[in-house]
Design an enzyme around this catalytic site. Structure first.
Site, PDB file in Angstrom:
ATOM      1  CB  CYS A   1      35.252  28.146  40.452  1.00 32.45           C
ATOM      2  SG  CYS A   1      33.572  28.454  40.066  1.00 32.45           S
TER       3      CYS A   1
ATOM      4  NE  ARG B   1      39.561  31.445  39.237  1.00 28.65           N
ATOM      5  CZ  ARG B   1      39.892  32.885  38.482  1.00 28.65           C
ATOM      6  NH1 ARG B   1      40.661  33.346  38.053  1.00 28.65           N
ATOM      7  NH2 ARG B   1      39.268  31.801  37.427  1.00 28.65           N
TER       8      ARG B   1
ATOM      9  CD1 TRP C   1      30.204  33.915  42.783  1.00 25.68           C
ATOM     10  CD2 TRP C   1      29.670  33.214  41.308  1.00 25.68           C
ATOM     11  NE1 TRP C   1      29.407  35.005  42.684  1.00 25.68           N
ATOM     12  CE2 TRP C   1      29.024  34.811  41.444  1.00 25.68           C
ATOM     13  CE3 TRP C   1      29.972  33.748  39.043  1.00 25.68           C
ATOM     14  CZ2 TRP C   1      28.004  35.315  40.664  1.00 25.68           C
ATOM     15  CZ3 TRP C   1      29.019  33.515  39.314  1.00 25.68           C
ATOM     16  CH2 TRP C   1      27.562  34.637  39.203  1.00 25.68           C
TER      17      TRP C   1
ATOM     18  CG  ASN D   1      36.959  28.845  36.909  1.00 29.52           C
ATOM     19  OD1 ASN D   1      36.189  29.228  36.635  1.00 29.52           O
ATOM     20  ND2 ASN D   1      37.899  29.139  36.151  1.00 29.52           N
ATOM     21  N   GLY D   2      33.834  27.307  34.124  1.00 24.55           N
ATOM     22  CA  GLY D   2      33.682  28.344  33.470  1.00 24.55           C
ATOM     23  C   GLY D   2      32.358  27.282  33.442  1.00 24.55           C
TER      24      GLY D   2
ATOM     25  CD  GLU E   1      35.843  52.116  42.007  1.00 24.73           C
ATOM     26  OE1 GLU E   1      34.805  52.141  40.876  1.00 24.73           O
ATOM     27  OE2 GLU E   1      35.998  51.607  42.513  1.00 24.73           O
TER      28      GLU E   1
ATOM     29  CE  LYS F   1      35.550  49.779  45.040  1.00 27.69           C
ATOM     30  NZ  LYS F   1      35.589  49.344  43.609  1.00 27.69           N
TER      31      LYS F   1
ATOM     32  CD  GLU G   1      32.497  46.322  45.057  1.00 26.16           C
ATOM     33  OE1 GLU G   1      33.276  47.366  45.080  1.00 26.16           O
ATOM     34  OE2 GLU G   1      32.888  45.188  44.328  1.00 26.16           O
TER      35      GLU G   1
ATOM     36  CG  HIS H   1      18.260  68.628  35.894  1.00 27.06           C
ATOM     37  ND1 HIS H   1      17.670  69.342  35.145  1.00 27.06           N
ATOM     38  CD2 HIS H   1      19.125  69.059  35.614  1.00 27.06           C
ATOM     39  CE1 HIS H   1      18.186  70.528  34.741  1.00 27.06           C
ATOM     40  NE2 HIS H   1      19.575  70.641  35.345  1.00 27.06           N
TER      41      HIS H   1
ATOM     42  CE  LYS I   1      40.351  41.136  43.011  1.00 24.82           C
ATOM     43  NZ  LYS I   1      39.736  42.593  43.141  1.00 24.82           N
TER      44      LYS I   1
END
Ligand code: AGP
Length: 588
Positions: free
Chosen positions: A2, A27, A68, A94-95, A463, A467, A470, A486, A583
């Protein structure tokens, strides 16, 4: 994970808090809230974005939070701040408070009533109890934090006092010193318009913030001297600067991100290695950067490099040798990566972290730190920090090679020249944006997109696919092009988009064959290549500037980033804040 912020000064705290929270939304953005207090504590909080807060609370001291969700649904009830039973205190956290269940049970048995399902709320109830014993906010704060286990950055205010108490342990907290006003926040951009004079708190440190004073203590209450320093980020660096999205701005900042990273790395003399083996550990985009680092180090030095997902690395039993272990995390706060670093260190591995955030938690868990200098990255999708991570890994490889005499001076200086040309190479790749934007129209209605590449272009494919999924929510997968037949080839049918990254290197002819294979099954092939000959094989080609094998992945990365960006934009997606993501991921 957060974002938290605190303000104490002559202005209306609500305005500063809301503005700061907007810069911390990367965040987490499940809910937001502020508490402002002088004679009484007033609260506004709700589910959703910070912009939903009205901020009509009067007062000069306050704290704020953007969430979050981890413990408890992302709804109004579980939004911070919390004010406990008495309404005398407000706290933001936060945590993760690991022992909250036991603490909550005890508090309930003593008559406390909880208004949320969060772990965080226990803290305000403990604070109330401790305050009853002494009548002293500061003392109560120290006594309360001593009961906590887990990771926490907490800010608290008390009715009738113009003071903020804060603690940092395994979650970031930065203090900003202004002129007659002071700040604390999870990240510097939150208060950057007001001050660039900052002190980064270390684990176990407590801060006591008033309008014109800031004091620091250790957890036993012993005063600690901390140095403030100036950061040279302009407030604009954390704003969009005219771009439609932070992600686009950050893609275009990549030449500067490389320039700055190179500049800070080159001015440092690395005497590092030799190492017989290297492990690289990270998550998501940082893992993909690690993969590019592996291809570079193995090719130039011949040292075996293994890349691990941090979450899986932690399950690995001890192995006989202790490889040099490199941890990559742009935020420096990713819980899995930090835990992996602690594990490697406890096993006696030499440890090094590559991070973009000075003073972030990972820096306390390793012996050596390389800071990338990409500047603040706000978009949840990492772009410029990825480029800076790869730059740092290349330089790390070159430094190990040089100090262990594995690279001749000629090769080393050739590589240095290549590094110096990177900003210009990226600028040239950015020139293809128009073309990329028009090719994105072919992708916007796809259900599934495949990315293929060989050698260095395989991590770039990874990558690119990450992206794409996401930010556009289109299913995307990357394969080493040789693996297609394969199994995955069965998924290719009429019109399936395949992004093929083709460089003129040892993989070139084989890539052309792979394009033929998918074309024969009806795929629509979009090639990313400098080679005109590829036009005979692919349906569309995006031109990239010519570059040496080792450096072409940088240019190709820019194209896959822009391809994801423009596809997501055409689909009307929330590009900077994709659903379900945040993030920095501080839960395991
Ligand atoms: C990147 O676009 C993602 N948001 C995500 O994969 C990210 O790279 C990952 O969570 C690791 O973050 P870190 O670099 O801060 O450790």
């Amino acid at each position: 994970m957060c974002g938290i912020i605190g303000y104490c000064g002559p202005r209306q705290a609500a305005d500063i808090l809301i503005e700061g929270l907007k810069r911390l939304e990367y965040r987490g953005y499940d809910s937001a809230g502020i508490a402002v207090g002088n004679h009484e504590i007033k609260l506004e909080k709700r589910q959703g974005y910070v912009s939903l807060l009205r901020g009509k609370l009067e007062g000069n001291v306050g704290i704020g939070h953007t969430r979050w969700a981890t413990h408890g649904a992302p709804d109004d009830r579980n939004s911070h701040p919390f004010t406990g039973c008495s309404g005398e205190f407000a706290i933001v956290h936060n945590g993760i408070m690991e022992n909250y269940k036991e603490l909550k049970q005890e508090l309930l048995s003593r008559g406390h009533r909880f208004s949320s399902d969060t772990d965080s709320e226990v803290f305000v109830h403990i604070l109330e109890e401790e305050y009853e014993k002494t009548g002293d906010f500061r003392e109560a704060f120290f006594d309360s934090v001593s009961k906590l286990e887990g990771s926490f950055a907490i800010l608290a205010i008390h009715r009738g006092e113009e003071k903020i108490m804060g603690i940092k342990k395994d979650s970031p907290l930065i203090v900003g010193k202004g002129n007659g006003e002071n700040f604390a926040a999870s990240d510097i951009p939150a208060f950057l318009p007001y001050t660039s004079e900052i002190a980064i708190m270390k684990d176990g440190e407590v801060c006591e913030i008033e309008r014109s004073s800031i004091r620091f203590y250790d957890m036993r209450g012993t005063p600690v001297e901390k140095k403030f320093r100036f950061v040279d980020w302009s407030p604009d660096a954390a704003e969009k600067a005219g771009y439609e999205h932070f992600m686009l701005k950050e893609i275009f900042e990549q030449p500067m991100a490389i320039e700055n990273t190179i500049h800070s790395l080159f001015s440092r003399d690395f005497q590092i290695g030799p190492y017989p083996k290297i492990d690289i550990i990270g998550c998501g985009t940082s893992y993909n950067a690690g993969m590019l680092g592996k291809y570079f180090i193995e090719k130039t030095l011949g040292i075996p490099v293994q890349v691990h997902y941090a979450s899986e690395y932690r399950l690995r039993p001890p192995i006989r040798e202790n490889p040099m272990s490199v941890f990559i995390t742009q935020s420096g706060e990713t819980a899995d990566t930090i835990a992996a670093a602690k594990l490697a260190r406890s096993r006696g591995c030499p440890t090094l972290a590559i991070t973009n955030v000075i003073g972030s938690s990972i820096t306390n868990s390793v012996e050596h730190v390389i800071h990338t200098s990409a500047g603040p990255e706000v978009g949840v999708a990492a772009t410029k920090t990825f480029i800076a991570q790869v730059t740092a890994l290349y330089y790390l490889g070159m430094s190990v090679g040089r100090s262990a005499s594995m690279l001749s001076e000629k090769t080393y200086s050739g590589l240095m020249d290549g590094m110096r040309r990177l900003p210009r190479l990226i600028e040239a790749a950015l020139e293809s944006e128009q073309r990329i934007s028009s090719v994105s129209r072919l992708l916007k209605d796809s259900n599934s997109i495949f990315y293929i590449g060989r050698g260095f272009n395989y991590p770039v494919s990874m990558e690119g696919a990450l992206k794409m999924k996401e930010i556009s929510y289109i299913h995307a997968e990357a394969y080493p092009a040789g693996e297609l037949k394969h199994g995955p080839l069965a998924l290719i049918s009429g019109g399936t988009p395949v992004i093929a990254i083709v460089s003129r290197d040892e993989t070139y002819d084989k890539m052309l064959s792979n394009i033929r294979e998918v074309s024969a099954r009806g795929a629509t092939v979009i090639a990313i290549s400098h080679e005109e000959e590829v036009d005979d094989y692919a349906d569309y080609r995006i031109e990239v500037p010519e570059a040496d094998d080792l450096f072409s992945p940088f240019a190709n990365t820019v194209v896959v980033q822009l391809l994801a960006y423009h596809t997501a934009r055409l689909r009307g997606c929330e590009i900077d804040k994709p659903r379900n993501l945040a993030k920095s991921v501080t839960v395991e």
